[in-house]
Design a protein around this motif. Structure first.
Motif, PDB file in Angstrom:
ATOM      1  N   GLN A  15     -42.322   0.109  -9.763  1.00 19.95           N
ATOM      2  CA  GLN A  15     -41.242  -0.205  -8.830  1.00 19.95           C
ATOM      3  C   GLN A  15     -41.668  -1.320  -7.878  1.00 19.95           C
ATOM      4  O   GLN A  15     -40.942  -2.301  -7.675  1.00 19.95           O
ATOM      5  N   VAL A  16     -42.881  -1.188  -7.309  1.00 23.62           N
ATOM      6  CA  VAL A  16     -43.342  -2.192  -6.334  1.00 23.62           C
ATOM      7  C   VAL A  16     -43.560  -3.539  -7.029  1.00 23.62           C
ATOM      8  O   VAL A  16     -43.239  -4.590  -6.468  1.00 23.62           O
ATOM      9  N   ILE A  17     -44.060  -3.536  -8.273  1.00 29.68           N
ATOM     10  CA  ILE A  17     -44.210  -4.806  -8.994  1.00 29.68           C
ATOM     11  C   ILE A  17     -42.836  -5.454  -9.198  1.00 29.68           C
ATOM     12  O   ILE A  17     -42.665  -6.659  -9.023  1.00 29.68           O
ATOM     13  N   ASP A  18     -41.824  -4.625  -9.523  1.00 25.50           N
ATOM     14  CA  ASP A  18     -40.466  -5.174  -9.682  1.00 25.50           C
ATOM     15  C   ASP A  18     -39.945  -5.727  -8.351  1.00 25.50           C
ATOM     16  O   ASP A  18     -39.259  -6.752  -8.317  1.00 25.50           O
ATOM     17  N   GLU A  19     -40.254  -5.037  -7.257  1.00 28.83           N
ATOM     18  CA  GLU A  19     -39.816  -5.521  -5.940  1.00 28.83           C
ATOM     19  C   GLU A  19     -40.487  -6.854  -5.593  1.00 28.83           C
ATOM     20  O   GLU A  19     -39.829  -7.796  -5.147  1.00 28.83           O
ATOM     21  N   LEU A  20     -41.826  -6.913  -5.810  1.00 27.66           N
ATOM     22  CA  LEU A  20     -42.561  -8.159  -5.526  1.00 27.66           C
ATOM     23  C   LEU A  20     -42.002  -9.307  -6.358  1.00 27.66           C
ATOM     24  O   LEU A  20     -41.831 -10.425  -5.870  1.00 27.66           O
ATOM     25  N   THR A  21     -41.727  -9.003  -7.626  1.00 26.86           N
ATOM     26  CA  THR A  21     -41.209 -10.033  -8.528  1.00 26.86           C
ATOM     27  C   THR A  21     -39.864 -10.552  -8.034  1.00 26.86           C
ATOM     28  O   THR A  21     -39.627 -11.761  -8.021  1.00 26.86           O
ATOM     29  N   ALA A  22     -38.996  -9.627  -7.585  1.00 28.87           N
ATOM     30  CA  ALA A  22     -37.674 -10.042  -7.087  1.00 28.87           C
ATOM     31  C   ALA A  22     -37.829 -10.916  -5.843  1.00 28.87           C
ATOM     32  O   ALA A  22     -37.156 -11.949  -5.709  1.00 28.87           O
ATOM     33  N   ILE A  23     -38.721 -10.528  -4.927  1.00 33.10           N
ATOM     34  CA  ILE A  23     -38.892 -11.275  -3.671  1.00 33.10           C
ATOM     35  C   ILE A  23     -39.441 -12.673  -3.945  1.00 33.10           C
ATOM     36  O   ILE A  23     -38.912 -13.678  -3.465  1.00 33.10           O
ATOM     37  N   PHE A  24     -40.499 -12.744  -4.756  1.00 27.10           N
ATOM     38  CA  PHE A  24     -41.127 -14.052  -4.974  1.00 27.10           C
ATOM     39  C   PHE A  24     -40.319 -14.920  -5.946  1.00 27.10           C
ATOM     40  O   PHE A  24     -40.334 -16.144  -5.829  1.00 27.10           O
ATOM     41  N   ALA A  25     -39.597 -14.309  -6.864  1.00 27.83           N
ATOM     42  CA  ALA A  25     -38.726 -15.098  -7.749  1.00 27.83           C
ATOM     43  C   ALA A  25     -37.688 -15.834  -6.907  1.00 27.83           C
ATOM     44  O   ALA A  25     -37.365 -16.997  -7.165  1.00 27.83           O
TER      45      ALA A  25
END
Ligand code: 2NL
Length: 360
Positions: free
Chosen positions: A113-123
């Motif tokens: 979940q946190v990897i998906d969140e980080l990916t969304a933020i930095f994308a």
């Protein structure tokens, strides 16, 4: 002939009288089964003279066809009647709750979940995600990152080494995700904007350390990149990740072999009865390390430090997941306990997006 006609009338009457499929099957067996009445007649054809067979053959075969046709018609009628009866008695209760499908009962692990969140933020800030192997060379994990051979900096990481190869070189389990950034710099022309989330390994184990853990590192390489850009990116990240409008940050000088200057970053928080809240209060919590990429690292990765500058940062995914979602202990992350996962896990169809709310 009259025998055959009589038999036909008799069988057709039984077919009509059969009140369900089991009774009908009994009629079929009595007529067309191995020792059925029609089968017995069919057997008599073999012993007849050709003249006799010419007369009786069509009659007996006609009988068989008539019985088969009657059976089929009656079977269809009984099936339809049975269906009608079910439809009349059974009903669907449309007020019952929807039964959960596997896609709803499964849970996404907090790390994912946190990897998906980080990916969304930095994308959203124009970063790509880069991945690399867990098994690395000493060169990519240490040497290219300005850890000199035999330098005490190498002992900052408790490394898992493989047995040496005949030429003396040793493979290892990467101790950070920086080798992915080394690979990215070697393979791509700047401007570079990547984050590298993934598994990392150190020989370290206690309440807050597991031998396998997760890191995310970020790297920007461009002409004229500077610490001001880094500070803005980290501030935007912290606000988005902790879902607050404002957060104070504190940058303290530090040391990493691969950055110069190096900084450690604390964020403002409030500790309250074992709970921790971000974007308010007077306390500080360390969340990441960062700095300007060391000129030696740029050179080792084929970049001219007079032309390109860059900055990088790194943080522990497990740690920020624990902080954000209030999980007190790291060890259950890797114990595969379904009860823990159903408590702390996330619904698979609630994929985090900036527009939809990261953790809603
Ligand atoms: C920490 C600190 C950091 C980096 C990671 C990096 C990578 C390259 C070049 C320069 Cl290829 N730097 N990564 C930089 C500063 C800090 O991690 O505390 N991580 C958990």
């Amino acid at each position: 002939m009259t025998d055959i006609n009589a038999l036909e009338q008799e069988i057709l009457a039984s077919v009509a009288a059969a009140s369900d499929e089991a009774a009908l099957e009994a009629v079929r067996v009595a007529a067309l089964g191995k020792s059925g009445s029609v089968s017995a007649l069919l057997k008599t054809l073999g012993a007849m003279t050709p003249d006799e067979r010419k007369v009786k053959g069509p009659a007996i075969n006609g009988l068989k066809d008539a019985v088969n046709a009657a059976l089929t018609t009656r079977r269809d009628a009984l099936k339809n009647a049975a269906l009608d009866a079910r439809l009349n008695t059974e009903s669907v209760d449309v007020t019952l709750p929807v039964r959960e499908s596997p896609a709803e009962t499964g849970r996404i692990h907090p790390i994912s979940q946190v990897i998906d969140e980080l990916t969304a933020i930095f994308a959203d800030m124009g970063f790509a995600v880069a991945e690399g192997p867990d098994i690395e060379t000493d060169d990519y994990n240490f040497t290219k990152l300005n850890f000199p051979e035999g330098h005490p900096a190498r002992e900052m990481h408790d490394t898992f080494y493989f047995n040496p190869k005949p030429d003396g070189s040793r493979l290892l389990l990467r101790t950070h995700t920086s080798p992915v950034q080394v690979r990215t710099m070697l393979a791509k022309k700047p401007p570079i904007r990547v984050i590298c989330p993934g598994r990392t390994y150190r020989s370290d184990s206690d309440q807050t350390h597991t031998p396998m853990f997760h890191q995310v590192e970020g790297l920007v390489i461009d002409k004229g990149s500077h610490l001001g850009h880094l500070k803005w990116i980290l501030a935007e990240f912290c606000k988005a990740f902790f879902e607050v409008d404002n957060v104070k940050m504190r940058f303290r000088p530090s040391f990493f072999p691969f950055t110069e200057p190096s900084l450690e970053v604390d964020i403002q928080c409030k500790r309250d009865k074992g709970e921790i809240r971000f974007g308010e209060g007077e306390d500080w919590l360390e969340i990441l390390g960062c700095g300007m990429v060391h000129p030696n690292v740029l050179r080792n990765c084929g970049l001219d430090p007079d032309e390109y500058q860059g900055f990088a940062w790194g943080m522990g995914i497990d740690r920020i997941a624990m902080l954000k979602y209030g999980m007190p202990d790291l060890r259950p992350f890797f114990e595969a306990d379904q009860r823990w996962l159903s408590h702390y896990g996330f619904r698979p169809l609630d994929f985090p997006t900036l527009a939809g709310g990261l953790s809603n």
